[in-house]
Design an enzyme around this catalytic site. Sequence first.
Site, mmCIF file in Angstrom:
data_model
loop_
_atom_site.group_PDB
_atom_site.id
_atom_site.type_symbol
_atom_site.label_atom_id
_atom_site.label_comp_id
_atom_site.label_asym_id
_atom_site.label_seq_id
_atom_site.Cartn_x
_atom_site.Cartn_y
_atom_site.Cartn_z
ATOM 1 N N THR A 362 38.233 21.850 -45.971
ATOM 2 C CA THR A 362 38.900 21.004 -44.986
ATOM 3 C C THR A 362 39.960 21.908 -44.406
ATOM 4 O OG1 THR A 362 38.477 18.991 -46.232
ATOM 5 C CG2 THR A 362 40.389 18.916 -44.834
ATOM 6 N N ASP A 404 31.621 11.025 -49.342
ATOM 7 C CA ASP A 404 32.905 10.503 -49.818
ATOM 8 C C ASP A 404 32.826 9.019 -50.181
ATOM 9 O OD1 ASP A 404 34.374 12.798 -49.895
ATOM 10 O OD2 ASP A 404 35.448 12.468 -48.026
ATOM 11 N N GLY A 455 39.933 18.371 -51.100
ATOM 12 C CA GLY A 455 39.399 17.163 -51.749
ATOM 13 C C GLY A 455 40.519 16.435 -52.474
#
Length: 550
Positions: A362, A404, A455
């Site tokens: 990310t 997710d 995460g």
Amino acid sequence: MKFKALLISLVFAYSSLLFASSQQGAVAMPDTYSANAAVQILKQGGNAIDAAITAQFVLAVTLPEAGNIGGGGFMLVHKDGQDDFIDYREKAPITASRDMYLDQKGEVIPYKSVYGVFSSGIPGTVAGMWLAHQKHGSLPWKTLVQPAVDLAEQGFIVHPKLASNINRYIKRMENKDLAVNFAEYFSKAKSNELFKQVELAKTMIRIRDHGMQGFYQGKTADLIADFMKKNDGLISHKDLATYQAKSRIPISANWNGYKILTSPPPSSGGIAILQWLEMYQLKSPTKQVAHNSTLYMHLLAEIGKRVFADRAEYLGDPDFINVPQQQLISENYLAFRAKDITLNKISITEKIQTSLVESEETTHFSVVDKWGNAVSNTTTLNLGFGSGMVVTGAGFILNNEMDDFSAKPGVANVFGALGGVANEIQPQKRMLSSMTPTIVLKDGNIFMVTGSPGGTTIISSVYQSILNVIEYDMTATQAVNAPRFHHQLWPKNVIRHHNGIRNDVKTELKTMGYELDNRRFGDMHIIVNRNDQLEAGSEASGRGKAIVIH
Ligand code: DON
């Protein structure tokens, strides 16, 4: 009424002048291209939101691991004394269903929620940037998107770390024999060489010229919908045409003399960091526990067990479930939750309930402008390079954010993730996230802008960065580079940590019963405003760049 409005604007004008007298703004970005482009926008008179929009689009070109237009994220904005949280998280397609990743026996099908377009949620990024621009932008949209068009069209020099991530990913896909088209697009990206993305440039031009509609309607939408049909994906024209980013009220709480503005659900992160910080205040036995000492790590690990049990049980998309947000961060509840923590003994994991495990890639960035406005933005495709699928003709990578969700409530998914009913798949629902863009205010002014990828470890990176700066007086650079650690209930008693934890501390933790997992996580880009001096810090392990403009 008019007089009151005038008074408020005078107060803001005055505080802006104060801010402008000593600072010109700062950016902390995950790569050089985004940092330079954001600085250019600020120098042209753009505000922090303008700079953030430009950075987001540039990262979609130069940081394909996580920068994106095919994914989603959260943008926390503090502007003219007002706060806003732009939720551009992906949504499950209309035809998604709770058991879509299960076989006929009800077992989770390996990799189905992780690779290929069946793992993709409806992308939210372009809608998010558009909404941010409509509400808070000052420069023309075209000016903000143009740097990304240029970098896609004319190319950029590939950083060796990007080249190595690409090579590693291509090998992994080959080893797993997964039919993704990533290599067709990215095998040409070589270390220190120019890399052009012709199809992506055309998509960026459509976004530049037609705004949000350049993505969700017309040619780009046709390309996405066709690609889905050919590859058994679910995202349709209707999914795209109806996607909307949402403006939500950020969570705001006083802590330790500061005001923390942070991410509300569907992020789990804001509630989690406040629970962590508050329980830490309640339980730390002396004024200050030594940084990264055994006691510090144990206490924070104990708190982590409780934070992650709550996360699994209560958190999900607030448009679909009722999240007891205020209760989860209330002092009474947290005092109750922390009461059985002991400072020398590990609690029994099984008695504390379940938790989630996520995987990583990310990206986060922070911007402060000369008026004292700030943006904290975290964005993702979920795993590095998302689903591994590049939309043919449109040149961008699609996310694999559907992973997710909990594929099967109460049962571990392919990555060992557990989740409850709150986060089960439903059409058009947003999947629970750990992304935690956060802004800390002191006396109404920006004190800190923070966030990270990683995460579930994001939550630890963020609350530890706040402790590092506020409790341990670190500079922005020290704070991002100080070794961090993370515990989240499961795996049982495992503390994941960076290099740099002292050997005697590690020995003591092992003696207490912890298992240590030395694996780096996160990539922090933060800004601190201490005594009216801006500091910007980018974590040295990544390819980030932090710039303070003088
Ligand atoms: O939203 C989330 O929590 C995850 N999809 C984020 C994934 C992530 O941070 C991976 N990063 N390194």
